[in-house]
Design a protein around this motif. Structure first.
Motif, mmCIF file in Angstrom:
data_model
loop_
_atom_site.group_PDB
_atom_site.id
_atom_site.type_symbol
_atom_site.label_atom_id
_atom_site.label_comp_id
_atom_site.label_asym_id
_atom_site.label_seq_id
_atom_site.Cartn_x
_atom_site.Cartn_y
_atom_site.Cartn_z
ATOM 1 N N GLU A 258 0.832 -1.208 0.000
ATOM 2 C CA GLU A 258 0.000 0.000 0.000
ATOM 3 C C GLU A 258 0.863 1.252 0.000
ATOM 4 O OE1 GLU A 258 -2.508 3.232 1.583
ATOM 5 O OE2 GLU A 258 -0.805 2.325 2.602
ATOM 6 N N ARG A 513 -4.940 10.165 -0.762
ATOM 7 C CA ARG A 513 -5.636 8.924 -1.065
ATOM 8 C C ARG A 513 -7.150 9.065 -0.996
ATOM 9 N NH1 ARG A 513 -1.919 5.057 -1.361
ATOM 10 N NH2 ARG A 513 0.064 5.446 -0.331
ATOM 11 N N GLN A 514 -7.607 10.186 -0.529
ATOM 12 C CA GLN A 514 -9.047 10.381 -0.403
ATOM 13 C C GLN A 514 -9.700 10.469 -1.777
ATOM 14 O OE1 GLN A 514 -10.338 13.453 2.373
ATOM 15 N NE2 GLN A 514 -12.039 13.935 1.052
ATOM 16 N N SER A 713 -11.893 4.444 14.118
ATOM 17 C CA SER A 713 -11.614 5.877 13.968
ATOM 18 C C SER A 713 -11.541 6.509 15.344
ATOM 19 C CB SER A 713 -12.711 6.546 13.137
ATOM 20 O OG SER A 713 -13.957 6.466 13.817
ATOM 21 N N ASN A 718 -8.506 10.434 12.740
ATOM 22 C CA ASN A 718 -7.725 9.353 12.131
ATOM 23 C C ASN A 718 -8.544 8.075 12.013
ATOM 24 O OD1 ASN A 718 -5.310 10.936 12.123
ATOM 25 N ND2 ASN A 718 -5.099 10.533 14.317
ATOM 26 N N ARG A 720 -7.956 3.807 11.247
ATOM 27 C CA ARG A 720 -6.933 2.763 11.207
ATOM 28 C C ARG A 720 -7.577 1.446 10.795
ATOM 29 N NH1 ARG A 720 -2.233 4.439 14.292
ATOM 30 N NH2 ARG A 720 -2.643 6.482 15.233
ATOM 31 N N LEU A 734 -5.514 6.842 8.021
ATOM 32 C CA LEU A 734 -6.157 7.650 6.988
ATOM 33 C C LEU A 734 -6.587 8.959 7.628
ATOM 34 C CD1 LEU A 734 -8.427 4.828 5.508
ATOM 35 C CD2 LEU A 734 -6.197 5.551 4.681
ATOM 36 N N THR A 735 -6.184 10.060 7.064
ATOM 37 C CA THR A 735 -6.483 11.363 7.652
ATOM 38 C C THR A 735 -7.135 12.276 6.625
ATOM 39 O OG1 THR A 735 -4.296 12.210 7.088
ATOM 40 C CG2 THR A 735 -4.546 11.183 9.254
ATOM 41 N N TRP A 765 -12.845 6.299 1.216
ATOM 42 C CA TRP A 765 -11.399 6.045 1.178
ATOM 43 C C TRP A 765 -11.146 4.746 0.413
ATOM 44 C CZ3 TRP A 765 -8.922 9.905 3.985
ATOM 45 C CH2 TRP A 765 -9.711 10.603 4.900
ATOM 46 N N VAL A 767 -9.056 1.627 -0.020
ATOM 47 C CA VAL A 767 -8.068 0.794 0.681
ATOM 48 C C VAL A 767 -7.843 -0.509 -0.078
ATOM 49 C CG1 VAL A 767 -8.539 1.747 2.961
ATOM 50 C CG2 VAL A 767 -9.905 -0.177 2.157
#
Length: 835
Positions: A258, A513-514, A713, A718, A720, A734-735, A765, A767
């Motif tokens: 990733e 990445r958003q 979250s 954030n 995870r 992910l922010t 998002w 992933v």
């Protein structure tokens, strides 16, 4: 070493934090060779080490005295290590630490380490007159990082650096022999970990499994150091060695995969790739290397086009494309030659002189060159004559040059890691130097629109810069093992770079990445979201006390809001058949709703010591689980509306979120104590240790559709992703939300995460890389990211790592040997190991 608490205190400017962090790890992990300084260091589980090293991470404002913590640490340190640089020389903080250490009467135990700059500007005032004569020097062309660290270690132990080097070589061989002798060493580690003695065959198998898990530790260390390709190799090798630990290696590979993004390797020249360039239409890449050949490649497929072109008699130093499809080639014979890209024939030559570097304007009319004296000269490609006076500014040798697409600016990079912008018309420098590389800049390029500059450095990073503001854009791109020597932009914004090991890499320059952000219609923040089983509807609960239904395809609200709660709706859930919605509120009640009519079903349920319900979920068998402010989880029978069993306890604060696995066998909960916990629905007991990583309260949790992953979250925005079997986090957080992320959900294919936050937005998002099947990840890493040259551990890497020496001693052994669909490596003619 004396009885001091710390072996050393590292004093540094916080602009040198990356070097300080590396040196800290290097010192604490160093194994002292047997017989070297027998009275120094401490014996521990992994051999004799120098002991703890203190590295402060706080900066004090100018004029402030040292804190009590710093003074105490200085007093308890046996030595003071000073990282010397222009920034350190200007730091009042560093100077005060030196003065305090001298006041303590330990001035003879101060060890300077030079990390950058010129001699006249790098030493703090308190050190300039009293420093040790012998200094470790990390600068390019000096000791280098590893040898500087070894010189420092020798100084700390009172040894001659060369003697320590010889002892280190002998000790390394002894460690390798011990590692290869069998499992006794690692069985001892297992004993220390509390596993007991391994006498039976089953215990021996478990000991071997424990040993192979050290490959995971090595891979995670590589990830932390930014060496993603090395982490991937450890994951692939460990997967072969220890199938029983496959899940851990899959998580490790997912994290590296990733993070690598669109990194791609093309195996090209037999020796170093010194330069790459992209054709104006973006369809071709041309590379030139140490073997004296030019090769053209299809940018889409990575395949070579035609046969190599042999040009200069020796090394080919640089290549470039002109707008009319000509290729410019720079060789060691002091000439620049023009070639026809289609025919491979020479069509011109400019006798610019030996030792130069050059770049070409996009219209092909100008060439800028540098001849080793730090000055630049402009040339007319038609007449071969110099234009105007030289451009002067760099203190040292310039390694890289590029001209902006409009021909108005020149960017240059030097051996000290500095980039400078120049006005091509006036010859004057534009703005301040661009500083960030820790080693020489080996290549630079402008983006097609001229707004970005990419630079490649000897510190193994690529960096993006804003050509207008002189600032770095995003984090460094890490991946080249030997440092990129050449770099260029593709028309679509991707970056292609060439390495010192004969490879090319293609990168995606985008940093975010958003996927997208859409506004919600709640009057206040979104506290919870849930999706219907068919994925066609989304349910949300908000601070405005309402429950709302949404069309997942159009994003439009369905019907009127569902009202009834006397305060915030903190959680919503949908039954497995999609017919009921359950909501929990701060009004201490749970409510059930008919999903078709929107009407409330029956009277509210109350519990949790009347302190408020924070979250709810529905099990496949129809039971409801709720989490409360009191820190417990409670199971309810939906038919009788009564509580079943005793509450589940473990969280040290309120249970803010809860979710049920697709098979109904597990419940995951997130707490205000910052932990995520798994529970068995049949036993009512916690499964495994808590998942720890969030630094603040966990606000939402959800399972992936296959139950193999959990997303959580927190209150800082954030998210995870976790592996349920290993409890390890997958990838970086992910922010993007401003404020707390209060609700999360996973798409039916598991490739997207949806989150809702107190900022009133719902975000999606991607992933997909993190959750890809092992076969997909492994094939992609082997075929496009490692390339043929990266699929083995080198002899040097094996000799330096006792684990590799014991378990993976063959430098020709392929880490991708068992990956489906990946062709085997070609046999090496001499049968020897890779360099």
């Amino acid at each position: 070493m004396t009885g001091a608490k710390y072996a050393a205190f590292i004093s540094y400017s916080h602009k040198d934090e990356a070097v300080a962090r590396w040196l800290h790890r290097r010192l604490e992990s160093y194994a002292i060779p047997t017989g070297a300084a027998p009275g120094y260091g401490r014996k521990g589980l992994f051999g004799r080490r120098i002991g703890r090293v203190f590295r402060d991470r706080e900066e004090l404002p100018a004029g402030y005295p040292l804190s009590d913590k710093i003074n105490e640490a200085l007093a308890q340190s046996d030595a003071l290590i000073v990282l010397c640089s222009p920034d350190a020389a200007r730091s009042e903080y560093v100077n005060k630490e030196i003065l305090e250490f001298q006041r303590l009467g330990k001035g003879g135990r101060i060890f300077p380490v030079i990390v950058g700059g010129e001699d006249h500007e790098i030493f703090p005032p308190a050190l300039s007159e009293t420093r040790e004569i012998l200094e470790a020097d990390m600068r390019p062309g000096k000791d280098g990082r590893d040898h500087a660290a070894l010189k420092l270690l020798a100084g700390l132990m009172g040894l001659d650096p060369y003697e320590l080097t010889r002892r280190e070589q002998r000790a390394q061989r002894r460690r390798l022999a011990l590692a290869g002798a069998g499992m006794a060493v690692f069985a001892g580690l297992a004993v220390a970990a509390g596993w007991g003695f391994y006498q039976s065959a089953e215990n021996a198998r478990q000991a071997r499994s424990t040993l192979h898990r050290f490959f995971v530790v090595s891979g995670e260390r590589a990830l932390a150091d930014g060496d993603l390709l090395l982490a991937a190799r450890y994951a692939l090798a460990g997967h072969q060695l220890s199938p029983e630990n496959a899940r851990e290696y899959e998580v490790l590979l997912a994290r590296a995969y990733e993070a690598l993004g669109d990194h791609r390797v093309i195996d090209v020249q037999e020796e170093w790739v010194d330069s790459v360039a992209v054709s104006p239409d973006g369809r071709r890449i041309v590379s030139g290397g140490f073997d004296g050949t030019v090769r053209q490649w299809d940018a889409a497929t990575g395949r070579q086009i035609g046969a190599p072109i042999t040009v200069h008699g020796g090394r080919l130093k640089a290549v470039a494309f002109l707008a009319d499809a000509r290729i410019v080639l720079d060789g060691e014979d002091g000439t620049v030659r023009l070639w026809d890209a289609a025919t491979g024939r020479q069509i011109g030559m400019l006798p610019i002189g030996e030792g130069h570097r050059f770049a070409v304007s996009s219209d092909g009319r100008r060439i800028v060159s540098e001849g080793g004296d730090g000055a630049f000269r402009l040339w007319d490609t038609t007449t071969g004559r110099q234009i105007g006076a030289p451009l002067v500014g760099h203190d040292g040798t310039t390694f890289a040059l590029a001209v902006s697409p409009d021909g108005r600016r020149i960017v240059s990079g030097d051996e000290g890691g500095t980039l400078r912008l120049w006005d091509a018309a006036t010859g004057r420098q534009v703005g301040e130097p661009l500083v960030g590389h820790e080693d020489g800049v080996s290549a630079v390029a402008f983006s097609p629109d001229g707004r970005r500059i990419v630079s490649a450095g000897g510190d193994q990073t690529l960096r993006l810069w804003d050509a207008g503001t002189d600032r770095q854009v995003g984090a460094p791109m890490i991946g080249h093992a030997l440092g990129a020597r050449s770099v260029a932009f593709l028309p679509d914004g991707r970056i292609v770079s060439g390495d010192g090991d004969g490879t090319l890499a293609i990168w995606n320059a985008a940093t975010g990445r958003q996927m997208r952000a859409i506004p919600t219609a709640h009057d206040d923040g979104v506290l919870s979201v849930a999706a219907s089983p068919d994925g066609r509807r989304i349910v949300s609960g908000g601070l405005d006390g309402t429950v709302r239904l949404w069309d997942a395809a159009t994003g439009r609200q369905i019907g009127a809001p569902l009202t009834g709660h006397g305060g915030w709706v903190s959680s919503v859930a949908v039954s497995p058949d999609g017919r009921r919605i359950v909501s929990g509120g701060i009004d201490r009640t749970l409510r059930m709703w008919d999903a078709a009519t929107g009407r409330q079903i029956g009277a509210p349920l109350s519990g949790h010591d009347n302190r408020g319900v924070l979250c709810v979920a529905v099990l496949p068998d129809g039971r409801i689980v709720s989490g409360g402010v009191d820190g417990t989880l409670t199971l309810w029978d939906a038919a009788t509306r009564r509580q079943t069993g005793t509450p589940l306890t473990g969280h040290e604060g309120g249970v803010s979120s809860v979710a049920v696995s697709p098979d109904g066998q597990s419940i995951v909960s997130g707490g205000l104590d910052g932990t995520v916990r798994l529970w068995g629905t049949a036993t009512g007991r916690q499964v495994g240790a808590p998942l720890v990583g969030h630094e603040v309260g966990v606000s939402a949790v959800a399972f992936s559709p296959d139950g193999r992953r959990i997303v959580s979250s927190d209150e800082r925005g954030n998210l995870r992703l976790w592996d349920t079997a290993t409890g390890r986090q997958i990838g970086a957080p992910l922010t993007g939300h401003v404020g707390a992320v209060l609700s999360v959900a996973v798409s039916p294919d598991g490739r997207r995460i949806v989150s809702g936050g107190e900022d009133g937005t719902v975000r999606q998002w991607d992933v997909s890389r993190r959750v890809a099947p092992w076969e997909t990840m492994a094939a992609a890493v082997c075929q496009t990211m490692l390339g043929q040259r990266g699929r083995t551990f080198s002899r040097a890497e094996i000799d330096a790592d006792p684990l590799l020496f014991a378990e993976w001693s063959d430098p020709d052994r392929d880490v991708c040997a068992r990956v489906p669909g990946v062709p085997p490596l070609p046999a090496r003619p001499n049968g020897g190991g890779r360099p």
